[in-house]
Design an enzyme around this catalytic site. Structure first.
Site, mmCIF file in Angstrom:
data_model
loop_
_atom_site.group_PDB
_atom_site.id
_atom_site.type_symbol
_atom_site.label_atom_id
_atom_site.label_comp_id
_atom_site.label_asym_id
_atom_site.label_seq_id
_atom_site.Cartn_x
_atom_site.Cartn_y
_atom_site.Cartn_z
ATOM 1 N N HIS A 263 0.254 0.423 -7.881
ATOM 2 C CA HIS A 263 1.624 0.611 -7.390
ATOM 3 C C HIS A 263 2.371 1.537 -8.335
ATOM 4 O O HIS A 263 2.150 1.487 -9.542
ATOM 5 C CB HIS A 263 2.356 -0.736 -7.293
ATOM 6 C CG HIS A 263 3.520 -0.685 -6.374
ATOM 7 N ND1 HIS A 263 4.760 -0.220 -6.784
ATOM 8 C CD2 HIS A 263 3.640 -0.999 -5.071
ATOM 9 C CE1 HIS A 263 5.585 -0.268 -5.756
ATOM 10 N NE2 HIS A 263 4.939 -0.733 -4.702
ATOM 11 N N ASP A 321 0.038 -4.331 0.425
ATOM 12 C CA ASP A 321 -0.858 -4.014 1.533
ATOM 13 C C ASP A 321 -2.192 -4.736 1.437
ATOM 14 O O ASP A 321 -2.900 -4.873 2.424
ATOM 15 C CB ASP A 321 -1.098 -2.497 1.592
ATOM 16 C CG ASP A 321 0.179 -1.764 1.957
ATOM 17 O OD1 ASP A 321 0.850 -2.220 2.889
ATOM 18 O OD2 ASP A 321 0.501 -0.757 1.308
HETATM 19 N N1 COA Z 1 -7.865 2.881 -7.021
HETATM 20 C C1 COA Z 1 -8.429 3.608 -7.990
HETATM 21 N N2 COA Z 1 -7.743 4.253 -8.943
HETATM 22 C C2 COA Z 1 -6.417 4.142 -8.897
HETATM 23 C C3 COA Z 1 -5.751 3.383 -7.933
HETATM 24 C C4 COA Z 1 -6.525 2.739 -6.965
HETATM 25 N N3 COA Z 1 -5.984 2.019 -6.009
HETATM 26 N N4 COA Z 1 -4.421 3.454 -8.153
HETATM 27 C C5 COA Z 1 -4.241 4.249 -9.216
HETATM 28 N N5 COA Z 1 -5.449 4.655 -9.669
HETATM 29 C C6 COA Z 1 -5.702 5.531 -10.796
HETATM 30 C C7 COA Z 1 -5.567 6.980 -10.366
HETATM 31 O O1 COA Z 1 -6.805 7.507 -9.914
HETATM 32 C C8 COA Z 1 -5.087 7.657 -11.626
HETATM 33 O O2 COA Z 1 -6.198 7.928 -12.436
HETATM 34 P P1 COA Z 1 -6.283 9.329 -13.243
HETATM 35 O O3 COA Z 1 -5.112 9.268 -14.184
HETATM 36 O O4 COA Z 1 -7.606 9.273 -13.891
HETATM 37 O O5 COA Z 1 -6.149 10.409 -12.207
HETATM 38 C C9 COA Z 1 -4.283 6.574 -12.325
HETATM 39 O O6 COA Z 1 -4.727 5.314 -11.785
HETATM 40 C C10 COA Z 1 -2.802 6.727 -12.037
HETATM 41 O O7 COA Z 1 -2.637 6.959 -10.650
HETATM 42 P P2 COA Z 1 -1.370 7.680 -10.007
HETATM 43 O O8 COA Z 1 -1.725 8.131 -8.641
HETATM 44 O O9 COA Z 1 -0.780 8.653 -10.943
HETATM 45 O O10 COA Z 1 -0.381 6.496 -9.982
HETATM 46 P P3 COA Z 1 0.783 6.297 -8.991
HETATM 47 O O11 COA Z 1 1.864 5.646 -9.721
HETATM 48 O O12 COA Z 1 1.137 7.510 -8.227
HETATM 49 O O13 COA Z 1 0.024 5.272 -8.018
HETATM 50 C C11 COA Z 1 -0.344 4.619 -5.843
HETATM 51 C C12 COA Z 1 0.570 4.576 -7.050
HETATM 52 C C13 COA Z 1 0.114 3.513 -4.900
HETATM 53 C C14 COA Z 1 -0.228 5.972 -5.155
HETATM 54 C C15 COA Z 1 -1.820 4.376 -6.262
HETATM 55 O O14 COA Z 1 -1.947 3.181 -6.996
HETATM 56 C C16 COA Z 1 -2.757 4.385 -5.073
HETATM 57 O O15 COA Z 1 -3.185 5.442 -4.622
HETATM 58 N N6 COA Z 1 -3.103 3.167 -4.535
HETATM 59 C C17 COA Z 1 -3.922 3.072 -3.356
HETATM 60 C C18 COA Z 1 -3.072 3.270 -2.117
HETATM 61 C C19 COA Z 1 -2.170 2.099 -1.847
HETATM 62 O O16 COA Z 1 -2.581 0.945 -1.912
HETATM 63 N N7 COA Z 1 -0.925 2.402 -1.480
HETATM 64 C C20 COA Z 1 0.064 1.411 -1.144
HETATM 65 C C21 COA Z 1 1.114 1.316 -2.187
HETATM 66 S S1 COA Z 1 2.211 -0.028 -1.877
#
Ligand code: COA
Length: 391
Positions: A263, A321
């Site tokens: 998240h 989710d």
């Molecule tokens: N699975 C695998 N790796 C994940 C992950 C997941 N669900 N969520 C974050 N990471 C990893 C990323 O790959 C990233 O790694 P890196 O630094 O080596 O590239 C690191 O953690 C940070 O991710 P980032 O995308 O910068 O964090 P964010 O704050 O933007 O993430 C989300 C938030 C929700 C976009 C992310 O956790 C995600 O994509 N989750 C899956 C989709 C999801 O469940 N969305 C619903 C949200 S309520």
């Protein structure tokens, strides 16, 4: 990143773009509150209708206020006939979020306008959208299965009526409570991407229908509400709890994310996940014949373990989710409708944010740094081929 003194924040992470009294996300401690009420208190105690009242009117309702709101919601449930006909005319393979977004947009065509031809964005418009979105979803669920939609019933709660319109059967208390609590938990979440979209649209003085249509489009992607459907696909692909860990390793090896995990705000488990986890457990025991909860539990444990090895600096836990998938699967909903039900809960927050934005409006219009070519002369078309040809 800093360019010519300006700070560029990709994803606006940590950037404050406004203020709201509606909800507060405290990511470090994992607390979510609606107007000062903790969802840990609201989820087990308040009905969805009470939360609608809290977010739209600013306080938990009296008995009299609650009854009036229930009557208004019930009176606004039915859809204009041409919109039902429109749903009957689209391909049955159409994706449910596309249908929901299109029909919500279509509601504007049938909503009252003032003498300047504008729709009035007020609390009644919000209640109209809240009341009708579950009707659209239930109607599409039946139409795509070749069945006739079922008329809403005014004597049922919002949650019970939704389940009734899908199946024609009045749900059990456990089923009704599951949907009711799910909708309470999803009702608002501060300036998330879809809510911000709704506020940006409202800030141009577009009406509430346009604003909610924007929000619906934004919710679709699998980094936001689309994760609920994607999370269900994972449960299906895993098939049995003992295969969860290998699945996580395979997904990460392919460079994929584990949907429903992680998240932007929470650095602990999403506070909504524990309520949905408990509901999923209860529903699974009630049904006794589905694997979804057991697979979800194994997948959460495996994801935490493997992601901790892969990303020791990042705390990644289940988000809202994740346990949506076993809850809605055990209620018999198809996975590709999960994001739509998320929208049916979040429309409360979206509408409240639209009204809050309009109450003290300022056009939302950020800036970008320019990183394209230097200014140059216009090239006449006859000279372009030789000038633009690769050397
Ligand atoms: N699975 C695998 N790796 C994940 C992950 C997941 N669900 N969520 C974050 N990471 C990893 C990323 O790959 C990233 O790694 P890196 O630094 O080596 O590239 C690191 O953690 C940070 O991710 P980032 O995308 O910068 O964090 P964010 O704050 O933007 O993430 C989300 C938030 C929700 C976009 C992310 O956790 C995600 O994509 N989750 C899956 C989709 C999801 O469940 N969305 C619903 C949200 S309520």
């Amino acid at each position: 990143m800093s360019t010519t003194g300006l700070v560029v924040d990709r994803g606006l992470e940590g950037v404050i773009v406004g203020s709201t009294v509606l909800s507060n996300v405290e990511g470090k401690i994992g607390r979510l509150t609606y107007r000062g009420y903790d969802i840990d208190d609201l989820a087990p105690n308040a009905s969805f209708e009470e939360v609608v009242s809290l977010l739209l009117y600013g306080h938990l309702p009296s008995t009299h206020e609650l009854e009036a709101l229930k009557r208004e919601l019930a009176s606004r449930r039915a859809l204009p006939e041409p919109l039902v006909a429109a749903m009957q005319s689209v391909p049955k393979t159409a994706w449910p979020m596309d249908v929901l977004r299109t029909i919500v947009s279509g509601l504007a065509l049938f909503s009252p306008a003032n003498n300047k031809g504008e729709h009035v964005s007020d609390v009644h418009g919000a209640i109209e959208l809240i009341a009708k979105m579950t009707t659209i979803l239930a109607a599409w669920d039946r139409i795509r299965r070749g069945l006739d939609p079922i008329e809403p019933r005014a004597d049922l709660s919002h949650a019970a009526n939704f389940l009734y319109m899908r199946t024609g059967k009045v749900p059990t208390h456990i089923e009704e409570d599951a949907i009711d609590t799910y909708l309470v938990l999803l009702a608002d979440h501060s300036f998330n991407a879809s809510t911000f979209s709704a506020r940006v649209t409202a800030s141009t003085r577009a009406d509430i229908y346009a604003s909610i249509t924007s929000a619906l489009a934004t919710l679709t992607g699998d980094l936001h509400g689309g994760a609920a459907s994607a999370s269900y696909n994972n449960l299906v692909a895993i098939g049995a709890p003992e295969r969860a860990e290998q699945f996580v390793r395979d997904e990460l090896a392919k460079g994929n994310r584990i949907m429903g995990m992680g998240h932007r705000e929470y650095r602990v488990r999403d506070p909504r996940a524990k309520h949905l986890d408990a509901i999923a457990k209860k529903l699974s025991e009630h049904r006794g014949d589905t694997p979804w909860y057991a697979i979800a539990r194994a997948l959460e444990d495996a994801s935490i373990k493997v992601l901790r090895e892969a990303k020791p600096d990042r705390q990644i836990y289940a988000n809202v989710d994740f346990y949506t998938a076993p809850v809605l699967a055990d209620l018999g909903m198809p996975g590709d409708e999960f994001t739509c039900l998320f929208a049916c809960g979040r429309v409360v927050g979206w509408s409240a944010h639209v009204l809050e934005q309009l109450h003290d409006n300022r056009l939302i219009r950020p800036q970008a740094t320019y990183s394209g070519p230097e200014v140059g002369p216009y090239i006449p078309i006859a000279q372009r081929a030789e000038l633009l040809a690769p050397s």
